[in-house]
Design a protein around this motif. Structure first.
Motif, PDB file in Angstrom:
ATOM      1  N   TYR A  85       0.633  -1.441   0.126  1.00 33.94           N
ATOM      2  CA  TYR A  85      -0.296   0.006  -0.120  1.00 33.94           C
ATOM      3  C   TYR A  85       0.525   1.779   0.019  1.00 33.94           C
ATOM      4  N   ARG A 104      -0.894  -0.949  -4.102  1.00 31.37           N
ATOM      5  CA  ARG A 104      -2.489  -0.502  -3.857  1.00 31.37           C
ATOM      6  C   ARG A 104      -2.560   0.889  -3.514  1.00 31.37           C
ATOM      7  N   ARG A 127      -8.538  -4.286  -9.786  1.00 36.64           N
ATOM      8  CA  ARG A 127      -7.932  -4.017  -8.444  1.00 36.64           C
ATOM      9  C   ARG A 127      -7.839  -3.410  -7.276  1.00 36.64           C
ATOM     10  N   ALA A 129      -7.529  -1.241  -3.159  1.00 40.78           N
ATOM     11  CA  ALA A 129      -7.226  -0.321  -2.208  1.00 40.78           C
ATOM     12  C   ALA A 129      -7.617   0.573  -1.241  1.00 40.78           C
TER      13      ALA A 129
END
Length: 365
Positions: A85, A104, A127, A129
């Motif tokens: 992330y 992410r 995808r 997040a």
């Protein structure tokens, strides 16, 4: 110093990856969360993403947080299968770069959410997040009201939101009412997103039951910083900074040392010079406040911390220990990160993340 004085640079930075891994295990035990991640931003707090991330992966860490896309790319090379992330927002037009590296974004505004959702639709692949809701820091993220209002919006699913998170303001301050307020606000938002994993606890938050959720994300404590100031540090030290003495000299009362003659010898003193300075990340603010250990003796800095050199008052050190090349310890043993930070008028975080690239680096595992 058990090894010869380094010849490529005056300082040696030793990074103990076994201690890093042990700290992650310890924090995972304390947090009692289903998963414990690792924050490896700022080049793994100065320790090197390329070395720290694989060590943590081997220990079982599967989720990592960085600050910038550039750091995320390094992390992706280091841990190809990890969930990574990126904390510091989602710059306009950056979706292709995130998607190419399977990264992410942490989304903190409606515009960011809409742009990521559009990228998902365009590719035909959703995808993941994270969604950042601000509960008191007032830096990044949706407000609590915005987060609650967004809960039933289809864009949340379109954006692939798989993690709800917020950032604690002062979890290291014992009994700070703001922490309780943040935990309560986050619980309100979390209730509006029952299907999402949640993450609130940082290093200090791991020790606070009210802040424990699904995913702990420690940072500073992984690298040996004390997550509970004022109490005994439960973490193992990870970094050790040593330097060899370049030269020793004696000065008489009234002699000055360093730039602008800011220090004057109060009597006959013995001085030693080390080959490191603020260009190596040791802050100039440590002038007149810092210290090093030579043969176990605390030796204060004298004169100004300069770009490449630091002067110590080694008068109290036995003369036999003051040979050329003798070791001086700047971080380690009694000079832990938090002590060094206080001595420099800053915090251990800044000391750790400023450690320069000129040092001879030694990794131990």
């Amino acid at each position: 110093m058990t090894e010869p004085t380094p010849i490529g640079h005056g300082g040696r930075l030793t990074i103990d990856l076994a201690a890093l891994r042990a700290n992650w295990r310890r924090l995972a035990e304390v947090a009692e969360c289903p998963e414990t991640a690792a924050v490896i931003k700022a080049d793994a707090y100065g320790c090197g993403i390329d070395r720290a991330a694989p060590a943590l992966w081997r220990e079982g860490c599967r989720t990592f947080f960085v600050a910038h896309l550039s750091e995320a790319r390094i992390a992706r090379e280091a841990v190809p299968e990890a969930a990574i992330y990126v904390l510091n927002g989602f710059p306009p037009g950056s979706a292709p770069a995130y998607r190419a590296a399977n990264l992410r974004p942490v989304l903190g505004s409606r515009d960011e959410i809409a742009e990521w959702a559009a990228a998902n639709r365009a590719e035909g692949v959703t995808r993941p997040a994270a969604l950042h809701v601000d509960t008191g820091m007032n830096r990044l993220g949706l407000s609590v009201a915005e987060g609650l209002a967004l809960a039933d919006d289809p864009v949340v699913a379109e954006a692939g939101i798989d993690l709800l998170m917020s950032h604690l303001v002062s979890a290291e301050v014992e009994h700070d009412p703001l922490t309780d307020h943040q935990a309560a606000e986050f619980a309100r938002v979390r209730a509006a997103y029952p299907g999402l994993r949640a993450s609130l606890a940082n290093s200090s938050g791991d020790f606070l039951p009210a802040c424990r959720t699904d995913l702990a994300r420690p940072g500073y404590a992984l690298y040996g910083g004390n997550p509970r100031p004022g109490r005994e540090n439960p973490m193992r030290p990870v970094v050790r900074l040593e330097a060899g003495i370049l030269q020793v000299r004696e000065v008489e009362a009234g002699a000055t040392a360093g730039y602008n003659a800011r220090w004057t010898a109060p009597g006959r003193r013995r001085l030693a010079t080390l080959s490191l300075g603020y260009a190596d990340g040791y802050p100039r603010s440590a002038t007149g406040r810092g210290e090093a250990l030579v043969d176990g003796v605390r030796c204060p800095f004298v004169g100004t911390v300069s770009m490449d050199l630091i002067i110590l008052d080694v008068t109290e050190v036995p003369e036999a220990a003051l040979r050329r090349g003798a070791p001086a310890l700047l971080i380690g043993d009694g000079l832990d990160l938090d002590t060094v930070g206080r001595n420099a008028g800053t915090i251990g975080y800044e000391i750790l993340t400023s450690l320069g690239r000129r040092y001879e680096r030694v990794y131990r595992d």
